[in-house]
Each structure stands twice: as C-alpha cells, then as structure tokens.
Motif scaffolding. Structure first.
Motif, PDB file in Angstrom:
ATOM      1  N   PHE A  58       0.857  -1.173   0.000  1.00  0.00           N
ATOM      2  CA  PHE A  58       0.000   0.000   0.000  1.00  0.00           C
ATOM      3  C   PHE A  58       0.896   1.226   0.000  1.00  0.00           C
ATOM      4  N   TRP A  59       0.317   2.367  -0.295  1.00  0.00           N
ATOM      5  CA  TRP A  59       1.071   3.607  -0.314  1.00  0.00           C
ATOM      6  C   TRP A  59       0.628   4.482   0.840  1.00  0.00           C
ATOM      7  N   PRO A  60       1.482   5.131   1.548  1.00  0.00           N
ATOM      8  CA  PRO A  60       2.938   5.199   1.418  1.00  0.00           C
ATOM      9  C   PRO A  60       3.683   4.134   2.217  1.00  0.00           C
ATOM     10  N   VAL A  61       2.978   3.390   3.053  1.00  0.00           N
ATOM     11  CA  VAL A  61       3.606   2.310   3.813  1.00  0.00           C
ATOM     12  C   VAL A  61       2.766   1.046   3.656  1.00  0.00           C
ATOM     13  N   PRO A  62       3.393  -0.142   3.796  1.00  0.00           N
ATOM     14  CA  PRO A  62       2.598  -1.372   3.749  1.00  0.00           C
ATOM     15  C   PRO A  62       1.533  -1.348   4.850  1.00  0.00           C
ATOM     16  N   MET A  63       0.405  -1.968   4.558  1.00  0.00           N
ATOM     17  CA  MET A  63      -0.721  -1.961   5.487  1.00  0.00           C
ATOM     18  C   MET A  63      -0.858  -3.332   6.135  1.00  0.00           C
ATOM     19  N   THR A  64      -0.937  -3.346   7.461  1.00  0.00           N
ATOM     20  CA  THR A  64      -1.332  -4.573   8.155  1.00  0.00           C
ATOM     21  C   THR A  64      -2.801  -4.411   8.523  1.00  0.00           C
ATOM     22  N   MET A  65      -3.415  -5.492   8.903  1.00  0.00           N
ATOM     23  CA  MET A  65      -4.832  -5.441   9.286  1.00  0.00           C
ATOM     24  C   MET A  65      -5.004  -5.431  10.796  1.00  0.00           C
ATOM     25  N   GLN A  66      -3.923  -5.137  11.515  1.00  0.00           N
ATOM     26  CA  GLN A  66      -3.958  -5.228  12.970  1.00  0.00           C
ATOM     27  C   GLN A  66      -4.960  -4.261  13.607  1.00  0.00           C
ATOM     28  N   THR A  67      -4.967  -3.003  13.212  1.00  0.00           N
ATOM     29  CA  THR A  67      -5.924  -2.073  13.822  1.00  0.00           C
ATOM     30  C   THR A  67      -7.357  -2.476  13.475  1.00  0.00           C
ATOM     31  N   PHE A  68      -7.559  -2.987  12.271  1.00  0.00           N
ATOM     32  CA  PHE A  68      -8.880  -3.462  11.865  1.00  0.00           C
ATOM     33  C   PHE A  68      -9.338  -4.591  12.782  1.00  0.00           C
ATOM     34  N   VAL A  69      -8.460  -5.560  13.039  1.00  0.00           N
ATOM     35  CA  VAL A  69      -8.820  -6.699  13.886  1.00  0.00           C
ATOM     36  C   VAL A  69      -9.051  -6.238  15.331  1.00  0.00           C
ATOM     37  N   VAL A  70      -8.232  -5.319  15.830  1.00  0.00           N
ATOM     38  CA  VAL A  70      -8.434  -4.790  17.176  1.00  0.00           C
ATOM     39  C   VAL A  70      -9.842  -4.213  17.306  1.00  0.00           C
ATOM     40  N   LEU A  71     -10.226  -3.388  16.336  1.00  0.00           N
ATOM     41  CA  LEU A  71     -11.535  -2.740  16.403  1.00  0.00           C
ATOM     42  C   LEU A  71     -12.673  -3.733  16.156  1.00  0.00           C
ATOM     43  N   MET A  72     -12.452  -4.717  15.288  1.00  0.00           N
ATOM     44  CA  MET A  72     -13.473  -5.747  15.063  1.00  0.00           C
ATOM     45  C   MET A  72     -13.686  -6.589  16.314  1.00  0.00           C
ATOM     46  N   ILE A  73     -12.626  -6.851  17.058  1.00  0.00           N
ATOM     47  CA  ILE A  73     -12.767  -7.587  18.321  1.00  0.00           C
ATOM     48  C   ILE A  73     -13.669  -6.804  19.265  1.00  0.00           C
ATOM     49  N   GLY A  74     -13.436  -5.511  19.379  1.00  0.00           N
ATOM     50  CA  GLY A  74     -14.311  -4.686  20.210  1.00  0.00           C
ATOM     51  C   GLY A  74     -15.746  -4.725  19.727  1.00  0.00           C
ATOM     52  N   ALA A  75     -15.930  -4.575  18.421  1.00  0.00           N
ATOM     53  CA  ALA A  75     -17.278  -4.544  17.841  1.00  0.00           C
ATOM     54  C   ALA A  75     -17.999  -5.883  17.982  1.00  0.00           C
ATOM     55  N   ALA A  76     -17.287  -6.967  17.846  1.00  0.00           N
ATOM     56  CA  ALA A  76     -17.910  -8.290  17.880  1.00  0.00           C
ATOM     57  C   ALA A  76     -18.070  -8.834  19.296  1.00  0.00           C
ATOM     58  N   PHE A  77     -17.107  -8.534  20.179  1.00  0.00           N
ATOM     59  CA  PHE A  77     -17.085  -9.156  21.504  1.00  0.00           C
ATOM     60  C   PHE A  77     -17.719  -8.309  22.600  1.00  0.00           C
TER      61      PHE A  77
END
Length: 190
Positions: free
Chosen positions: A46-65
């Motif tokens: 991704f630009w400008p830095v590679p993207m991990t999905m870590q923040t997405f998973v952190v927030l999905m854990i909050g949303a789901a759990f």
C-alpha cells in the motif's frame, strides 16, 4: 435458550443457541489473539507504507465481543507478547513493549474497550454507527501511539512517521468495516 437482547454483541448473536459457558469465552479470546497475531504479520502493499490489518482486527474484536470480552482478549494478547510469544509484527517481550510501539499497544487495548463499549450499547449495526465507533477507536490508537512517539522523538517526527503515512490505509480499513459489520449483523439474524 436465552433470547437475543437488543444490545447483544455480534458474537453473542452468532452463538445464541449455545449454552453460556466460560469455555466459549476462552475460545473467543484465543481466536481473537490468534487473529491479532496473524493480522500483525500480514502486510498488504500500500502507499505510502505497507498496510497490516492489525488495527482493523483490534476494532473488530471490540465490535464483535463487547467491552468485557475485548478487554480479556487484548490483555491476553499483550500478555502473550510480554512472555515472548511471536504475536507482534516485530519483536517480543517487555523490552519491545516499552519501546516506540508502546503507545500503540496501549491504544489497542483502549480502542477495543471503547469500541466494545459502543457495541454493548447497540452501535456498529449500521454504516453510520460503525463509522462513529471505528473512527473513535482509531483516534484512541493513534493519539496514544503518536503521543508516546512524540514524548520520545518530538511531535514532528511522531506525526510524520507514526501517523500521516498510515492514514490512507486506515481509511481503507474504515470503509471495509462499514461494509462488513452491517452484513455480519444481517447474517446473525438468520
């Protein structure tokens, strides 16, 4: 069998037919920490830095759990990293956890808790409330993360290295969450 309450979390709505148990909660925590560990290791060009999905998973854990189970999951994840398990993108142990990424790691816990608190109150079922909850979570993560960096390296370096390059990728993850969560809620009602 308990009826699903209006404010049940996404995870509760999927497992409503199962008897309530600590085992189910432990399993959810372990699946959550595994998802976090995997998300930290996968990098999407991704630009400008590679993207991990870590923040997405952190927030999905909050949303789901919800808040309580999200806190348990994030504490477990941080404990796993503290004892040396390879759950972070790079590095392990307490020395790593007190380095430049410390603010982000604390931000993960705080953001999952906040998004979980929103989920406990029924938010995250529509595009608008998902956006609200996830933007609030992102603000928490990046405020704590760049704040910690600013204390160590100065505000300019913290913003240019710890915030601005990540904003385009975070925008993509917000769009993904806004598309995905309402669909998951509709599926959970079937």
């Amino acid at each position: 069998m308990n009826a699903i309450t209006v404010n049940a979390t996404l995870a509760e709505s999927f497992w409503s037919g199962l008897a309530a148990s600590r085992l189910r909660q432990v399993l959810a925590v372990l699946v959550g920490t595994l998802a976090l560990a995997i998300s930290a290791r996968i990098q999407v060009p991704f630009w400008p830095v590679p993207m991990t999905m870590q923040t997405f998973v952190v927030l999905m854990i909050g949303a789901a759990f919800g808040a309580r189970l999200a806190v348990a999951t994030l504490f477990t994840y941080l404990f796993e990293g503290a004892i040396g398990l390879p759950v972070f993108a790079t590095g392990t142990g307490l020395a790593y956890m007190t380095g430049p990424t410390a603010g982000y790691l604390i931000g993960f816990l705080a953001a999952a808790t906040l998004v979980g608190w929103f989920a406990d109150r029924g938010l995250g079922r529509s595009v608008a409330t998902t956006l609200l909850a996830f933007v609030a979570g992102e603000v928490v993560i990046f405020s704590l993360g760049t704040g910690w960096l600013a204390a160590q390296f100065g505000v300019e370096k913290a913003l240019s290295g710890g915030l601005l390059p990540f904003l385009p990728g975070e925008g993509v993850k917000l769009a993904l969450a806004c598309a995905l969560l309402p669909v998951l809620w509709r599926l959970s009602r079937r």
